[in-house]
Design a protein around this motif. Sequence first.
Motif, PDB file in Angstrom:
ATOM      1  N   LYS A 230      -2.746   1.341 -14.940  1.00  0.00           N
ATOM      2  CA  LYS A 230      -1.721   2.256 -14.031  1.00  0.00           C
ATOM      3  C   LYS A 230      -0.672   2.904 -14.912  1.00  0.00           C
ATOM      4  O   LYS A 230      -0.310   4.048 -14.966  1.00  0.00           O
TER       5      LYS A 230
ATOM      6  N   TYR B 229      -6.007   4.604   4.345  1.00  0.00           N
ATOM      7  CA  TYR B 229      -6.611   5.409   3.396  1.00  0.00           C
ATOM      8  C   TYR B 229      -7.220   6.762   4.303  1.00  0.00           C
ATOM      9  O   TYR B 229      -6.857   7.856   4.239  1.00  0.00           O
TER      10      TYR B 229
ATOM     11  N   GLU C   6       3.002   2.799  -1.949  1.00  0.00           N
ATOM     12  CA  GLU C   6       3.012   3.670  -3.420  1.00  0.00           C
ATOM     13  C   GLU C   6       1.639   4.223  -3.565  1.00  0.00           C
ATOM     14  O   GLU C   6       1.381   5.274  -3.751  1.00  0.00           O
ATOM     15  N   LYS C   7       0.616   3.271  -3.303  1.00  0.00           N
ATOM     16  CA  LYS C   7      -0.783   3.727  -3.575  1.00  0.00           C
ATOM     17  C   LYS C   7      -1.021   4.862  -2.538  1.00  0.00           C
ATOM     18  O   LYS C   7      -1.804   5.985  -2.966  1.00  0.00           O
TER      19      LYS C   7
ATOM     20  N   LYS D  58      -5.431  -3.743 -14.225  1.00  0.00           N
ATOM     21  CA  LYS D  58      -5.043  -2.712 -13.233  1.00  0.00           C
ATOM     22  C   LYS D  58      -3.569  -1.978 -13.677  1.00  0.00           C
ATOM     23  O   LYS D  58      -3.118  -1.198 -13.942  1.00  0.00           O
TER      24      LYS D  58
ATOM     25  N   PHE E 193      -9.187   5.426  -6.562  1.00  0.00           N
ATOM     26  CA  PHE E 193      -8.044   4.602  -6.474  1.00  0.00           C
ATOM     27  C   PHE E 193      -8.490   3.145  -5.778  1.00  0.00           C
ATOM     28  O   PHE E 193      -7.983   1.945  -6.387  1.00  0.00           O
TER      29      PHE E 193
ATOM     30  N   TYR F 141       0.711  -1.405   0.043  1.00  0.00           N
ATOM     31  CA  TYR F 141      -0.019   0.041  -0.147  1.00  0.00           C
ATOM     32  C   TYR F 141       0.822   1.194  -0.004  1.00  0.00           C
ATOM     33  O   TYR F 141       0.004   2.399  -0.285  1.00  0.00           O
TER      34      TYR F 141
ATOM     35  N   ASP G 147      -7.986  -0.518  -7.677  1.00  0.00           N
ATOM     36  CA  ASP G 147      -7.499  -1.674  -6.922  1.00  0.00           C
ATOM     37  C   ASP G 147      -8.634  -2.896  -7.121  1.00  0.00           C
ATOM     38  O   ASP G 147      -7.824  -3.938  -7.242  1.00  0.00           O
TER      39      ASP G 147
END
Length: 188
Positions: A136, A73, A27-28, A132, A121, A25, A125
Amino acid sequence: MESDYILVGLKHRDEVALSTLFDMYYEKLYLFAEKYIYDSDRAHDIVQDVFLSFWKMDRGGFPNVKTIKTFLYNSVQHRCLNYLRDLEIRDRNYKNLGREELDEDYFLCQQIRADVVAELFGAIDELPDRCKEIFKRSYVDGQEDRKIAEELNISLNTIKTQKQRAKSYLRERLGDLFVYVGMFFPGL
């Protein structure tokens, strides 16, 4: 299977489990924060602080990895909002413009924008792995279709088909929010 390993590992303070979650998670969350506050260095700091706080807290209350993802998040969003609020307060104090209405509208817009980005996002995912990855590479990284096709050793038609599938899924999944996707991914 990996989710179960992560949950059990985190409950037992296993650093490998945290590292796996971090790799999944980071980088996201960074992209989410960076799009939100437009400050790359601060976005990195915020995400790292969130993971550090997560590690220090009691993680036994999370029933699955999806709730952990939501927590991460939400935490990043909250810290971004605090950062933006602090910037706004500092600017207001320096400038003393007395334009509180504009500040509140700006803050509300930033909150709405963050919600849209999180939803977007989250929907990305949910795409199948190959779809995906192509989405991206194309829209987040800005790679050309030919380059993606060469690197993945697949046809250009496959790239176009996967991009169309991603758009169709996102259009259906996001409903009315899909109109805002173009703000974040020009050319979509």
